[in-house]
Design an enzyme around this catalytic site. Structure first.
Site, PDB file in Angstrom:
ATOM      1  N   GLY A 144       0.838  -1.205   0.000  1.00 22.40           N
ATOM      2  CA  GLY A 144       0.000   0.000   0.000  1.00 22.40           C
ATOM      3  C   GLY A 144       0.867   1.247   0.000  1.00 22.40           C
ATOM      4  N   GLY A 174      -0.170   5.144  -1.014  1.00 21.55           N
ATOM      5  CA  GLY A 174      -1.110   5.973  -0.243  1.00 21.55           C
ATOM      6  C   GLY A 174      -0.437   7.111   0.496  1.00 21.55           C
ATOM      7  N   ASP A 222       2.050  -1.685  -4.550  1.00 24.42           N
ATOM      8  CA  ASP A 222       0.689  -1.157  -4.482  1.00 24.42           C
ATOM      9  C   ASP A 222      -0.142  -1.878  -5.535  1.00 24.42           C
ATOM     10  OD1 ASP A 222      -0.390   1.549  -2.948  1.00 24.42           O
ATOM     11  OD2 ASP A 222      -1.642   0.950  -4.642  1.00 24.42           O
ATOM     12  N   ILE A 223      -1.449  -1.707  -5.448  1.00 21.49           N
ATOM     13  CA  ILE A 223      -2.339  -2.384  -6.400  1.00 21.49           C
ATOM     14  C   ILE A 223      -2.144  -1.854  -7.809  1.00 21.49           C
ATOM     15  CG2 ILE A 223      -4.314  -0.849  -5.932  1.00 21.49           C
ATOM     16  CD1 ILE A 223      -5.636  -4.000  -6.012  1.00 21.49           C
ATOM     17  N   ARG A 224      -1.666  -0.602  -7.910  1.00 23.57           N
ATOM     18  CA  ARG A 224      -1.331  -0.094  -9.250  1.00 23.57           C
ATOM     19  C   ARG A 224      -0.007   0.648  -9.220  1.00 23.57           C
ATOM     20  NH1 ARG A 224      -5.529   2.739  -7.243  1.00 23.57           N
ATOM     21  NH2 ARG A 224      -6.998   1.219  -8.061  1.00 23.57           N
ATOM     22  N   TYR A 246     -14.750   0.212   9.041  1.00 17.62           N
ATOM     23  CA  TYR A 246     -13.310   0.434   9.185  1.00 17.62           C
ATOM     24  C   TYR A 246     -12.881   0.198  10.635  1.00 17.62           C
ATOM     25  CZ  TYR A 246      -9.014   3.332   9.207  1.00 17.62           C
ATOM     26  OH  TYR A 246      -7.738   3.822   9.346  1.00 17.62           O
ATOM     27  N   LYS A 256     -10.453  -2.651  12.150  1.00 19.45           N
ATOM     28  CA  LYS A 256      -9.207  -2.320  12.851  1.00 19.45           C
ATOM     29  C   LYS A 256      -9.196  -2.946  14.249  1.00 19.45           C
ATOM     30  CE  LYS A 256      -6.844  -0.008   9.811  1.00 19.45           C
ATOM     31  NZ  LYS A 256      -5.614  -0.591   9.258  1.00 19.45           N
TER      32      LYS A 256
HETATM   33  C1  AKB Z   1      -9.888   8.108   8.672  1.00 20.46           C
HETATM   34  O1  AKB Z   1     -10.346   9.260   8.830  1.00 20.46           O
HETATM   35  O2  AKB Z   1     -10.566   7.154   8.294  1.00 20.46           O
HETATM   36  C2  AKB Z   1      -8.437   7.860   9.000  1.00 20.46           C
HETATM   37  C3  AKB Z   1      -8.248   7.383  10.400  1.00 20.46           C
HETATM   38  C4  AKB Z   1      -8.505   8.272  11.537  1.00 20.46           C
HETATM   39  O3  AKB Z   1      -7.881   6.258  10.587  1.00 20.46           O
HETATM   40  N1  AKB Z   1      -7.680   9.052   8.787  1.00 20.46           N
END
Ligand code: AKB
Length: 313
Positions: free
Chosen positions: A10, A13, A36-38, A141, A145
């Site tokens: 990655g 990014g 990276d993927i590209r 997300y 995590k």
């Molecule tokens: C997001 O906003 O998703 C990220 C984070 C706080 O992990 N920057």
């Protein structure tokens, strides 16, 4: 310094490009493979196209370059993940398993994997959030995590995997743009302030969040990876405090340098995500275990951001 051969997954990014630059300065360009993927045009050292979900290709690259350390950064961030929930879960979780399993099977020595303030939720104490506290994330997300953190600790306890992690706050840098996060406004605001003198913010004026200047975040990442493992008491992910501010406060700081700057507010779905996250973080474990110390406050960061972006434009 022991010989390291590093793979960054990655690398195209926001964090990846800056991390690769710093790691190459330290370890030599040829010892840091970016992927990276590209193809994003990295010509300063070895680069491989890699889909983080492709474990066979990952294994080939690790063997080909005799990789010792992996920094695994590929993920969908909070705002983007809400729009592709199943893919976000698949990418954020399974790519982590592939890397953890490489270490478990003895193919690599050390892993860095970022977690996020997104592991916290509405029942987490918002001010000075402790390392160990309620974690009830409301985003895909954040859920991925938090699950990732638990797996990191599990692999460390059960299989001795040397995995290290930081709960990144929102990250602000001038070299690359972030993609798909709730904290992205704090980067865009500097670009727009210089470009048009105004910015429409997608969060409310009092939405305080923990943030950090990229210089500090990269230094923290490298310092944690170089820390004496026997001192590390957290193998899930370390809290990192950074700077706490809201859109009104960052706008006021920008106005000191660009007096005509104006901010307006048009909150969208990201406001709800921001409301579920802490406004400030207690990072005493990082301070005690690996001597972490932040250098950039809001003023110093704003001055540097505007100086650097002005040079680039
Ligand atoms: C997001 O906003 O998703 C990220 C984070 C706080 O992990 N920057």
């Amino acid at each position: 310094m022991e010989d390291k051969r590093i793979l960054v997954i990655g690398a195209g990014g926001q964090v990846g490009q800056e991390l690769v630059f710093n790691l190459r300065e330290k370890h030599g360009a040829n010892n840091v493979v970016s992927s990276d993927i590209r193809d994003f045009g990295d010509q300063a050292g070895p680069f491989e196209v890699l889909n983080a979900l492709d474990k066979e290709r990952l294994f080939e690259i690790v063997q080909q370059y005799k990789i010792t350390d992996v920094y695994h950064l590929a993920a969908l961030l909070s705002a983007t993940a809400e729009k592709q929930i199943e893919f976000a879960w698949d990418l954020n979780m399974n790519s982590l398993f592939h890397v953890l399993n490489l270490a478990k099977d003895g193919h690599i020595n050390r892993i860095f994997w970022p977690s996020s303030i997104a592991v916290f939720g509405p029942n987490t104490p918002r001010e000075n959030t402790p390392q160990h506290t309620t974690t009830d994330p409301t985003t895909v997300y954040g859920i991925s995590k938090l699950a990732g953190e638990r797996w990191c600790e599990y692999y460390h306890q059960k299989f001795g995997v040397d995995v290290r992690s930081i709960r990144y706050p929102g990250l602000i840098g001038y070299k690359t743009l972030p993609g798909g996060g709730t904290t992205d406004y704090a980067v865009d605001i500097y670009h727009q302030a210089l470009k048009s003198g105004k910015y429409e913010c997608f969060l409310k004026e009092d939405a305080s969040l923990p943030m950090m200047y990229m210089e500090d975040a990269i230094r923290a990442t490298i310092e944690l990876m170089e820390a004496d493992g026997s001192r590390l008491t957290i193998r899930s992910s370390y809290n990192l405090g950074g700077i706490s501010f809201n859109p009104k406060e960052i706008a006021a700081e920008i106005k000191k340098i660009i007096p005509e700057f104006e901010i307006t507010y048009q909150p969208d779905f990201r406001q709800k995500i921001a409301e579920s996250w802490p406004s400030s973080i207690d990072d005493s474990f990082a301070q005690n275990d690996w001597d972490w110390k932040m250098e950039y406050d809001l003023r110093k960061m704003s001055e540097d951001m505007i100086k650097q972006l002005s040079k680039l434009s």
